[in-house]
Write an enzyme that holds these catalytic residues in place. Structure first.
Site, PDB file in Angstrom:
ATOM      1  N   ASP A 293      84.555 -10.805  34.012  1.00 40.19           N
ATOM      2  CA  ASP A 293      85.540 -11.859  34.287  1.00 40.19           C
ATOM      3  C   ASP A 293      85.276 -12.545  35.628  1.00 40.19           C
ATOM      4  O   ASP A 293      84.763 -11.930  36.565  1.00 40.19           O
ATOM      5  CB  ASP A 293      86.950 -11.247  34.268  1.00 40.19           C
TER       6      ASP A 293
ATOM      7  N   HIS B  44      79.502 -19.764  33.620  1.00 45.57           N
ATOM      8  CA  HIS B  44      79.025 -19.009  32.457  1.00 45.57           C
ATOM      9  C   HIS B  44      77.497 -18.911  32.483  1.00 45.57           C
ATOM     10  O   HIS B  44      76.931 -17.859  32.191  1.00 45.57           O
ATOM     11  CB  HIS B  44      79.511 -19.651  31.155  1.00 45.57           C
TER      12      HIS B  44
ATOM     13  N   GLU C 254      87.852   5.833  32.138  1.00 39.01           N
ATOM     14  CA  GLU C 254      88.135   5.641  33.569  1.00 39.01           C
ATOM     15  C   GLU C 254      88.070   4.140  33.823  1.00 39.01           C
ATOM     16  O   GLU C 254      87.083   3.482  33.475  1.00 39.01           O
ATOM     17  CB  GLU C 254      87.085   6.356  34.426  1.00 39.01           C
TER      18      GLU C 254
ATOM     19  N   ARG D 234      86.039  -3.924  35.274  1.00 38.73           N
ATOM     20  CA  ARG D 234      86.429  -5.339  35.194  1.00 38.73           C
ATOM     21  C   ARG D 234      86.184  -5.989  36.554  1.00 38.73           C
ATOM     22  O   ARG D 234      86.668  -5.493  37.578  1.00 38.73           O
ATOM     23  CB  ARG D 234      87.902  -5.503  34.809  1.00 38.73           C
TER      24      ARG D 234
ATOM     25  N   SER E 245      93.131  -6.934  28.560  1.00 41.20           N
ATOM     26  CA  SER E 245      92.924  -8.175  27.797  1.00 41.20           C
ATOM     27  C   SER E 245      92.452  -7.922  26.355  1.00 41.20           C
ATOM     28  O   SER E 245      91.530  -8.585  25.883  1.00 41.20           O
ATOM     29  CB  SER E 245      91.936  -9.100  28.535  1.00 41.20           C
TER      30      SER E 245
ATOM     31  N   LEU F 283      68.600   1.695  25.642  1.00 45.82           N
ATOM     32  CA  LEU F 283      70.009   1.307  25.713  1.00 45.82           C
ATOM     33  C   LEU F 283      70.453   0.561  24.446  1.00 45.82           C
ATOM     34  O   LEU F 283      69.730  -0.313  23.955  1.00 45.82           O
ATOM     35  CB  LEU F 283      70.196   0.379  26.924  1.00 45.82           C
TER      36      LEU F 283
ATOM     37  N   SER G   8      86.426 -13.342  23.721  1.00 54.14           N
ATOM     38  CA  SER G   8      87.529 -12.657  23.029  1.00 54.14           C
ATOM     39  C   SER G   8      88.125 -13.544  21.940  1.00 54.14           C
ATOM     40  O   SER G   8      87.932 -14.766  21.939  1.00 54.14           O
ATOM     41  CB  SER G   8      88.625 -12.291  24.041  1.00 54.14           C
TER      42      SER G   8
ATOM     43  N   ARG H 122      90.716 -21.737  24.380  1.00 52.61           N
ATOM     44  CA  ARG H 122      90.328 -22.553  25.559  1.00 52.61           C
ATOM     45  C   ARG H 122      90.000 -23.979  25.116  1.00 52.61           C
ATOM     46  O   ARG H 122      89.814 -24.238  23.918  1.00 52.61           O
ATOM     47  CB  ARG H 122      89.116 -21.911  26.232  1.00 52.61           C
TER      48      ARG H 122
END
Ligand code: IPE
Ligand code: IPE
Ligand code: MG
Length: 256
Positions: free
Chosen positions: A30, A47, A217, A198, A206, A141, A75, A81
């Site tokens: 964010d 962005h 955590e 975050r 959110s 990963l 999201s 938006r």
């Protein structure tokens, strides 16, 4: 070995205990818009700059051996938006996936996507599907992009799947349990989130991985906007995670 006090003379990365890594890190990336505004630029500029931070997070996870990283990329609520921003993000997504695939592949990263894929523009969906297929056998990963995703959407789609199975006599109500419900979520067999980060200064979830973060955590990195995030921030977050005592309802004495 991790220590209780960060030793300033030793790189944070070297102070991370490789035997106590979070298996699954989730990030709410964010602050792109505010970062751009700070430079007097348009939100979309933020962005664009967020992509470099994504690379840092992915490669930082690779360097220390994190298995699962899930990034909140867009999201369900973000569809609300202004159209110009949504279109800009979707274009950027398609372009970035296309450009980043070779580098992801080189880093042995397996790409996945969670969320309502059908709501994405065709070009972005196609690029994503190609990239998922291209990287599917990689063993490093697992990078999961949450796109058109919300935690409530995820729980509803799992509930619908259960209802269908019961209706078709494929499942008995008594057989519904946490494990099977979890496997029907879009994250499937991915372990629950251990560490949720975050950036950007807000202290909320959110509508992110609601079920999967039941015992995560939470770490709010208030001093940085997402485009400023680099691998040192990731190492710092993992180090901080390792100083916490996770009790899962038990007493401190029990988990010592
Ligand atoms: C996060 O940054 C990226 C997306 C939600 C797509 P924001 O765009 O929310 O940036 P701020 O929070 O407005 O600064
Ligand atoms: C959450 O950020 C979604 C992503 C990072 C993709 P938002 O900026 O949309 O969150 P809220 O609406 O401010 O809580
Ligand atoms: Mg925001």
């Amino acid at each position: 070995m991790s220590q209780n006090v960060l030793d300033g003379s030793v790189a944070i990365k070297e102070q991370i205990d490789r035997d106590k890594l979070p298996r699954h890190i989730a990030i709410i990336m964010d602050g792109n818009g505010r970062w751009a505004k700070k430079q007097g630029a348009m939100r979309i500029f933020g962005h664009h700059h967020g992509i470099k931070a994504v690379r840092e997070a992915v490669e930082g996870c690779g360097e220390i051996g994190i298995r699962f990283l899930t990034l909140y990329t867009f999201s369900t609520e973000n569809w609300n938006r202004p159209k110009i921003e949504v279109d800009g993000i979707m274009q950027l997504l398609a372009k970035t996936i296309h450009e980043e695939v070779p580098r992801l592949h080189e880093n042995n990263v397996r790409l996945k996507v969670i969320g309502d894929r059908d709501s994405l523009p065709k070009r972005a969906r196609q690029k994503l599907e190609d990239a998922i297929d291209y990287t599917k056998d990689n063993t490093g990963l697992t990078l999961c992009l949450a796109l058109s995703y919300s935690g409530k959407w995820d729980i509803i789609q799992a509930a619908k799947s259960i209802a269908r199975q019961i209706k078709n006599n494929e499942l008995a109500i008594e057989d519904i349990n946490e494990e099977m419900f979890g496997s029907l979520l879009s994250t499937e067999e991915t372990p629950d989130v251990d560490l949720m980060i975050r950036t950007g200064g807000d202290h909320r979830i959110s509508n992110y991985l609601l079920w999967q973060s039941a015992y995560a955590e939470l770490l709010f990195m208030d001093d940085i906007f997402w485009p400023e995030f680099d691998r040192e921030h990731l190492f710092e977050a993992v180090y901080t995670f390792q100083q916490r005592e996770r009790r899962f309802g038990k007493t401190g004495e029990q988990v010592k």
